[in-house]
Design a protein around this motif. Structure first.
Motif, PDB file in Angstrom:
ATOM      1  N   ILE A   2       0.602  -1.046   0.282  1.00  0.00           N
ATOM      2  CA  ILE A   2       0.183  -0.303   0.180  1.00  0.00           C
ATOM      3  C   ILE A   2       0.736   1.167  -0.386  1.00  0.00           C
ATOM      4  N   SER A   3       1.031   2.102  -0.536  1.00  0.00           N
ATOM      5  CA  SER A   3       1.899   3.739  -0.847  1.00  0.00           C
ATOM      6  C   SER A   3       0.725   4.248  -0.113  1.00  0.00           C
ATOM      7  N   SER A   4      -0.483   4.762  -0.269  1.00  0.00           N
ATOM      8  CA  SER A   4      -1.160   5.571  -0.220  1.00  0.00           C
ATOM      9  C   SER A   4      -3.034   4.810   0.873  1.00  0.00           C
ATOM     10  N   LEU A   5      -3.245   5.353   1.442  1.00  0.00           N
ATOM     11  CA  LEU A   5      -4.279   5.680   1.855  1.00  0.00           C
ATOM     12  C   LEU A   5      -5.324   6.933   2.269  1.00  0.00           C
ATOM     13  N   LYS A   6      -6.307   7.019   1.543  1.00  0.00           N
ATOM     14  CA  LYS A   6      -7.039   8.447   1.424  1.00  0.00           C
ATOM     15  C   LYS A   6      -8.578   8.071   2.608  1.00  0.00           C
ATOM     16  N   ILE A   7      -8.406   9.319   3.268  1.00  0.00           N
ATOM     17  CA  ILE A   7      -9.834   8.112   4.828  1.00  0.00           C
ATOM     18  C   ILE A   7     -10.713   9.467   4.481  1.00  0.00           C
ATOM     19  N   ASN A   8     -12.163   9.367   4.516  1.00  0.00           N
ATOM     20  CA  ASN A   8     -12.924  10.824   4.122  1.00  0.00           C
ATOM     21  C   ASN A   8     -14.371  10.122   5.207  1.00  0.00           C
ATOM     22  N   LEU A  12     -13.971   9.512  13.600  1.00  0.00           N
ATOM     23  CA  LEU A  12     -13.280  10.541  13.938  1.00  0.00           C
ATOM     24  C   LEU A  12     -12.843  11.044  12.971  1.00  0.00           C
ATOM     25  N   ILE A  13     -12.284  10.368  11.153  1.00  0.00           N
ATOM     26  CA  ILE A  13     -11.115  10.752  10.872  1.00  0.00           C
ATOM     27  C   ILE A  13     -11.982  11.742   9.408  1.00  0.00           C
ATOM     28  N   ILE A  55     -19.622   5.830   9.332  1.00  0.00           N
ATOM     29  CA  ILE A  55     -19.847   7.427   9.064  1.00  0.00           C
ATOM     30  C   ILE A  55     -19.650   8.461   9.856  1.00  0.00           C
ATOM     31  N   LYS A  56     -18.931   8.918   9.984  1.00  0.00           N
ATOM     32  CA  LYS A  56     -19.036  10.216  10.295  1.00  0.00           C
ATOM     33  C   LYS A  56     -19.656  11.267  10.896  1.00  0.00           C
ATOM     34  N   THR A  57     -20.546  11.650  12.046  1.00  0.00           N
ATOM     35  CA  THR A  57     -21.451  12.082  12.799  1.00  0.00           C
ATOM     36  C   THR A  57     -21.260  13.707  12.346  1.00  0.00           C
TER      37      THR A  57
END
Length: 567
Positions: A2-8, A12-13, A55-57
């Motif tokens: 894994i070169s990158s992990l993008k979280i949206n 809490l993230i 899903i973030k609040t």
């Protein structure tokens, strides 16, 4: 890897991009900082079940994107890309979107795929091992797969076995086509004789059904037909012979002068033709009128005949032609059955020979698997001793009950072995199935030791360890760190840990922190430089930021680096 992990918008993230490196990547932070969110995000993008709580609040969607950079592609990955009609690439970008309305969208290199398709790919890219996520190792069905994966030549034997089992299947089909043997053969002969007799007794004729249906229609409309046919007959015949007699008179008159002009002679010929045709029509009408006169017995016979044909069609085909075709085939089958003894003897002799070959291949597989199992046992026990399970016992137990006599029932494309991993962590305690005897802390070490023994050196897979340090500490923690380093020489490792002894071995260290601003809580991830790594290791050791604490942390890191340099 894994070169990158993008979280949206996961838990809490709100938004974070993690750039991961080769080798050993350690994720640390205070309890509750959000380390498990990273694993949740990975599981989400890899195809695990999702729900709205992820899903973030305050947000209406979640999205995760992971980028894999591979040194090469194995056959399974190439097959996946072929299945979605996409060009196989060593850079694989997987993204997954999920919103509060339940909309789910998954893409691989821009191509939309289902979760089922995604899992067929990701199983070849990454292994995620959580504190309670050791089901693959505990599942007995996977034990034989693990053993087979350690000896490539086993697949060659299994390929030969598949060909032989397919040959047995083909021979059985041929025997079945001959009607089988013993009581099966007698029943088949009796059935064919009954079917042939039933069809022949019916004495079917081509076109008969259409004729009967036409006749039934005629009977059903007999009253209407009788009236109209009678009326038509009366119109043609009338009083004193009607039209026919008038045509005769007209022909006689023209005949008196036909020698005067060829045209008159021609007209007379045409008139005679019309008279003959009309006369024939009259006779036909009269015949049809006679046919409208029938009795109930004729109708019953007609219906019985149609019912018989319908019943035969239901049994033997959709048409009379199909029934005749079935009859020909049934006669051929019956003839083969009555003269099949020699053919059956030949097929059974051939089958016995092939089953002996199947048995030999199965015993060959058993021998190879036992040899692999012995190697796994030797190496695993050595690894377990390093991890503090000094009196551990491990066996690959074969519960086989196949023989040459029952091999046809027992053998599959995978062979005829029934094996299971058995374990005991303590001296004097007999080995038992893993799922029944191993504790959580032991399982973490057992799984790590097992990974060291069976590790894939292709460099394709990423291994994720979530809290591998459960139930261990001190010097055992150092040994766990060494084992992870060993695995990370060939495959990328991502490890969430609370132990400084493990984190000190990492090639790349990431700190996960939780912050609250105006009652809004978020988690962030930061790649640590050398100085920050020392501070984090000191924190994990439970020390303050004093000079002595920093020295202790630095010493631990230096020792770890020395070990890695000499590996």
């Amino acid at each position: 890897m894994i070169s990158s992990l993008k979280i949206n918008n996961i838990a809490l993230i709100e938004e974070s991009i993690i750039k991961l490196g080769d080798g050993f990547n350690a994720l640390t932070g205070e309890t509750g900082a959000g380390k498990s969110i990273i694993i949740d995000s990975l599981n989400f993008v890899l195809g695990s079940k999702a729900d709205k709580t992820l899903i973030k609040t305050g947000k209406d969607f979640a999205r995760v994107e992971v980028v894999f950079e591979l040194p090469c592609l194995n056959d399974a990955i190439v097959d996946f890309f072929n299945s979605i009609n996409a060009e196989p690439e060593t850079t694989i970008i997987i993204s997954r979107y999920y919103n509060t309305n339940g909309k789910n969208e998954v893409r691989v290199n821009g191509e939309a795929v289902t979760l089922g398709m995604l899992k067929k790919l990701t199983i070849n890219l990454i292994d995620v091992h959580g504190q309670h996520d050791h089901q693959a190792l505990l599942d007995v069905k996977n034990h034989i797969k693990i053993i087979d994966s350690l000896e490539p030549s086993i697949e060659d034997i299994k390929s030969q076995l598949k060909l032989k089992l397919d040959e047995v299947k083909d021979i059985n089909n041929q025997i079945s086509d001959l009607g089988g043997e013993g009581e099966d053969k007698v029943r088949n002969i009796q059935l064919l004789e009954h079917e042939i007799n039933e069809i022949e007794l019916a004495e079917l004729k081509d076109g008969e059904e259409d004729q009967l249906l036409e006749k039934r229609k005629y009977y059903a409309n007999s009253e209407k037909l009788a009236k109209n046919l009678t009326d038509a007959y009366a119109c043609v015949m009338g009083d004193y012979g009607g039209m026919v007699n008038q045509l005769k008179s007209a022909s006689f008159s023209l005949g008196m002068v036909s020698d005067i002009s060829p045209k008159i002679s021609e007209l007379r010929d045409r008139l005679n033709s019309a008279m003959y045709e009309l006369n024939d029509i009259t006779d036909s009408i009269n015949d049809l009128i006679a046919q409208t006169d029938y009795d109930e017995e004729e109708v019953n016979e007609l219906e019985e005949r149609l019912d018989l044909i319908k019943d035969l069609k239901r049994k033997y085909g959709n048409s009379v032609k199909d029934i005749f075709d079935y009859l020909d085939k049934a006669k051929t089958k019956l003839d083969n059955l009555l003269n099949s003894e020699q053919a059956l003897l030949k097929l059974n002799k051939q089958k016995s020979k092939v089953l002996k070959e199947v048995y030999d291949l199965c015993t060959q597989l058993t021998s190879m698997r036992k040899k692999v199992g012995d190697n796994v046992k030797t190496n695993l026990l050595q690894e377990l001793k390093c991890l503090g399970i000094k009196n551990g016992q491990f066996e690959v137990v074969f519960n086989n009950d196949y023989s040459l006599e029952n091999i046809e029932k027992k053998a599959t494309y995978n062979g005829a072995d029934n094996l299971e991993f058995m374990f005991s962590a303590n001296a004097g305690i007999e080995v038992r199935p893993l799922a029944k005897i191993i504790s959580g802390g032991e399982m973490s070490r057992f799984m790590l030791a097992f990974k060291c023994v069976i590790q894939d050196k292709s460099g394709i897979k990423t291994l994720v360890f979530d809290e591998i340090d459960t139930g261990i500490g001190g010097l055992i923690g150092v040994e766990v760190g060494k084992k992870i380093v060993s695995i990370s020489r060939y495959n990328q490792v991502i490890c969430i840990t609370h132990l400084a002894q493990i984190a000190a071995f990492a090639d790349n260290n990431y700190l996960i922190e939780k912050t609250t601003d105006n009652n809004y809580t978020t988690s962030s991830i930061k790649l640590l430089n050398d100085a920050d790594k020392v501070k984090e290791i000191a924190r994990m050791l439970g020390l303050n930021s004093s000079a002595s604490a920093i020295n202790s942390a630095s010493e631990l890191i230096d020792n770890s680096n020395t070990y890695k340099a000499n590996l």
